[in-house]
Write an enzyme that holds these catalytic residues in place. Structure first.
Site, PDB file in Angstrom:
ATOM      1  N   LYS A  78      -6.805   6.475  -9.936  1.00 56.64           N
ATOM      2  CA  LYS A  78      -7.677   7.543  -9.423  1.00 56.64           C
ATOM      3  C   LYS A  78      -8.716   7.959 -10.458  1.00 56.64           C
ATOM      4  O   LYS A  78      -9.564   8.804 -10.176  1.00 56.64           O
ATOM      5  CB  LYS A  78      -6.838   8.761  -9.019  1.00 56.64           C
ATOM      6  CG  LYS A  78      -5.781   8.454  -7.967  1.00 56.64           C
ATOM      7  CD  LYS A  78      -6.126   9.058  -6.632  1.00 56.64           C
ATOM      8  CE  LYS A  78      -5.038   8.769  -5.624  1.00 56.64           C
ATOM      9  NZ  LYS A  78      -5.342   9.295  -4.302  1.00 56.64           N
ATOM     10  N   PRO A 135     -11.282   9.269   3.619  1.00 53.43           N
ATOM     11  CA  PRO A 135     -11.838   9.235   2.266  1.00 53.43           C
ATOM     12  C   PRO A 135     -10.801   9.762   1.268  1.00 53.43           C
ATOM     13  O   PRO A 135     -10.001  10.642   1.620  1.00 53.43           O
ATOM     14  CB  PRO A 135     -13.041  10.185   2.347  1.00 53.43           C
ATOM     15  CG  PRO A 135     -12.828  11.020   3.551  1.00 53.43           C
ATOM     16  CD  PRO A 135     -11.969  10.225   4.491  1.00 53.43           C
ATOM     17  N   ASP A 136     -10.798   9.220   0.065  1.00 53.86           N
ATOM     18  CA  ASP A 136      -9.927   9.748  -0.988  1.00 53.86           C
ATOM     19  C   ASP A 136     -10.724  10.825  -1.721  1.00 53.86           C
ATOM     20  O   ASP A 136     -11.676  10.530  -2.452  1.00 53.86           O
ATOM     21  CB  ASP A 136      -9.495   8.621  -1.934  1.00 53.86           C
ATOM     22  CG  ASP A 136      -8.450   9.108  -2.922  1.00 53.86           C
ATOM     23  OD1 ASP A 136      -8.592  10.235  -3.439  1.00 53.86           O
ATOM     24  OD2 ASP A 136      -7.475   8.373  -3.159  1.00 53.86           O
ATOM     25  N   LYS A 167      -1.014   5.693 -11.008  1.00 49.82           N
ATOM     26  CA  LYS A 167      -1.875   6.428 -10.073  1.00 49.82           C
ATOM     27  C   LYS A 167      -2.995   7.153 -10.818  1.00 49.82           C
ATOM     28  O   LYS A 167      -4.130   7.181 -10.377  1.00 49.82           O
ATOM     29  CB  LYS A 167      -1.034   7.426  -9.272  1.00 49.82           C
ATOM     30  CG  LYS A 167      -1.805   8.066  -8.151  1.00 49.82           C
ATOM     31  CD  LYS A 167      -0.912   8.783  -7.170  1.00 49.82           C
ATOM     32  CE  LYS A 167      -0.196   7.840  -6.233  1.00 49.82           C
ATOM     33  NZ  LYS A 167       0.571   8.511  -5.202  1.00 49.82           N
ATOM     34  N   ASP A 209      -3.616   9.671   4.664  1.00 52.45           N
ATOM     35  CA  ASP A 209      -4.342   8.465   4.236  1.00 52.45           C
ATOM     36  C   ASP A 209      -5.140   7.855   5.378  1.00 52.45           C
ATOM     37  O   ASP A 209      -6.150   7.222   5.149  1.00 52.45           O
ATOM     38  CB  ASP A 209      -3.352   7.441   3.678  1.00 52.45           C
ATOM     39  CG  ASP A 209      -2.747   7.931   2.366  1.00 52.45           C
ATOM     40  OD1 ASP A 209      -3.528   8.419   1.523  1.00 52.45           O
ATOM     41  OD2 ASP A 209      -1.512   7.853   2.195  1.00 52.45           O
ATOM     42  N   PHE A 233      -2.515  15.382  -8.137  1.00 54.80           N
ATOM     43  CA  PHE A 233      -1.069  15.551  -7.961  1.00 54.80           C
ATOM     44  C   PHE A 233      -0.513  14.272  -7.373  1.00 54.80           C
ATOM     45  O   PHE A 233      -1.215  13.574  -6.636  1.00 54.80           O
ATOM     46  CB  PHE A 233      -0.773  16.720  -7.007  1.00 54.80           C
ATOM     47  CG  PHE A 233      -0.506  17.993  -7.734  1.00 54.80           C
ATOM     48  CD1 PHE A 233      -1.554  18.699  -8.301  1.00 54.80           C
ATOM     49  CD2 PHE A 233       0.791  18.482  -7.873  1.00 54.80           C
ATOM     50  CE1 PHE A 233      -1.323  19.869  -9.002  1.00 54.80           C
ATOM     51  CE2 PHE A 233       1.036  19.651  -8.567  1.00 54.80           C
ATOM     52  CZ  PHE A 233      -0.021  20.343  -9.131  1.00 54.80           C
ATOM     53  N   ASN A 284       1.884  16.340   7.787  1.00 49.67           N
ATOM     54  CA  ASN A 284       3.032  16.086   6.908  1.00 49.67           C
ATOM     55  C   ASN A 284       3.666  17.408   6.535  1.00 49.67           C
ATOM     56  O   ASN A 284       3.219  18.467   6.982  1.00 49.67           O
ATOM     57  CB  ASN A 284       2.588  15.281   5.678  1.00 49.67           C
ATOM     58  CG  ASN A 284       1.543  16.038   4.871  1.00 49.67           C
ATOM     59  OD1 ASN A 284       1.809  17.106   4.343  1.00 49.67           O
ATOM     60  ND2 ASN A 284       0.324  15.496   4.828  1.00 49.67           N
TER      61      ASN A 284
END
Ligand code: C5P
Length: 404
Positions: free
Chosen positions: A345, A309-310, A341, A281, A327, A212
């Site tokens: 999270k 994985p997050d 979010k 993701d 962020f 990205n």
């Protein structure tokens, strides 16, 4: 290069004899560009390596070399020149000058200025490796440190004499960074900060992949600001073309899984975790071992994806997580998505920006989301913003005595 952090400061830049004098031309340029008033004072030996004319042109002020200079009205250059100064920086600092300082000698203008100062003194040594290692030099340096004098460097590497070892003067950019760091308030002193920054790269085959447009600038700026605030900083970086901030430990990774593993290996030592990276993701289930070729029938390749994985959520889920900051880059409805979010999270603080519009740009505007509500910070360049965010994070930390 950040500018606002040193703007308005007044430095006496004392130069002593050494080939590293050539680096001081560039250092002077960096300092003046950052809004610093630079008053150059040179020893007689320094003038053998670079001329006062050059230093006057770069600093925009007359250069002082003699104790008997009558340009100052009361003829007290040795007192007056340091009175307006926020610090005296001796660069390059020769073996001889370090010895003089350690013994409080005052036999020329620069040495006398140092003895008569009422401001901090920073020295940036530059010498041959044997001169640096000489027990007398090491004794003098230990004495200078004990006297509260800041010693910046030296670096290691090839030397002007052709030998290799410790004693090289820090490069101009690193000297600038060390001076900026000296002036930054040490609000994270004793804390260990772990950050992620940049994009990740998920391979499709050995030459292609999904990534990205994150430049890593915000994460690197935060790492630099945390280091300047006195923290020990470990930066896990995806593929970016940025220089490692001075004094920061950097670990390079490519994929989200590698970033996750690097974070998990180090997170137990961290007091603060800041997930700035734009982590992919998904990744391709099985990346091709060989370059995917066009086929004769022009069939399109198909890929199946699995979730990455997050990292942020995994850190937040630990039984004893560090103070965890996320962020969020949203393209619409930041206010609504930001708080959602943060809750999803499970982090105490989430910093939202209207990205991906900010990706790669030098400035940014952010909103802080936390349980008690949201706070908008004024638009600023990423370095200024990073300092403001580090101050906000420092304010929210639990008392050190309560930290794990
Ligand atoms: O879900 P989203 O990508 O918008 O969340 C952003 C936050 O989560 C950032 O702090 C980012 O670094 C972190 N993140 C992560 N691992 C992922 C995805 C996002 O740590 N796989």
């Amino acid at each position: 290069m950040a500018t606002a952090e040193l703007a308005g400061k007044h430095l006496v830049l004392g130069m002593t004899g050494g080939i590293a004098c050539y680096k001081i031309a560039e250092l002077t340029r960096l300092l003046t560009k950052a809004g610093v008033t630079v008053q150059v004072v040179m020893t007689e030996a320094a003038t053998q390596f670079i001329t006062p004319v050059t230093m006057q042109a770069l600093s925009g002020r007359p250069v002082y070399t003699s104790q008997w200079d009558a340009r100052i009205a009361n003829n007290m250059a040795h007192i007056d020149l340091s009175r307006e100064a926020d610090a005296i920086v001796i660069a390059p600092a020769s073996t001889d000058f370090l010895a003089k300082l350690a013994h409080g000698m005052a036999d020329d203008l620069l040495a006398t200025l140092c003895v008569a100062r009422d401001c901090p003194l920073l020295v940036v040594p530059a010498m041959n490796r044997q001169m640096w290692q000489n027990p007398a030099t090491q004794r003098n340096v230990a004495q200078l440190r004990a006297d509260g004098i800041e010693v910046l460097g030296p670096d290691s590497g090839p030397q002007a004499c052709g030998e290799i070892g410790d004693g090289r003067m820090l490069e101009a950019g690193a000297t600038y960074e060390a001076i900026a760091s000296f002036f930054a308030p040490k609000i994270l002193s004793g804390r260990r900060v772990l950050l992620t920054a940049g994009p990740t790269f998920e391979p499709l085959d050995p030459v292609r992949g999904i990534t990205n447009r994150s430049s890593g600038k915000m994460g690197f700026a935060l790492a630099r600001a945390a280091q300047q605030a006195g923290a020990e900083v470990h930066l896990v970086a995806g593929p970016v073309a940025l220089e490692t901030p001075w004094g920061v430990l950097r670990e390079d990774v490519q994929t989200a899984q590698q970033m996750h593993d690097a974070v998990m290996r180090s997170v137990a030592e961290a007091d603060i975790f800041i997930g700035v990276a734009a982590v992919a993701d998904w990744r391709v289930d099985h990346a091709s071992e060989h370059k995917i070729k066009k086929t004769a029938d022009r069939a399109l390749p198909t890929f199946s994806f699995v979730e990455n994985p997050d990292i942020l959520a995994s850190v937040a889920k630990l039984p004893h997580p560090p103070f965890t900051v996320g962020f969020a880059a949203e393209s619409v409805d930041l206010e609504m998505h930001g708080e959602q979010k943060r809750v999803r999270k499970n982090v105490p603080l989430l910093i939202g920006n209207l990205g991906p519009l900010t990706f790669g740009m030098d400035d940014n505007e952010v909103v802080l989301f936390e349980a008690s509500g949201s706070t908008r910070l004024p638009r600023a360049d990423k370095q200024t913003l990073a300092r403001a965010l580090i101050a906000e994070i420092a304010k929210r930390l639990p008392d050190t005595s309560l930290i794990r």
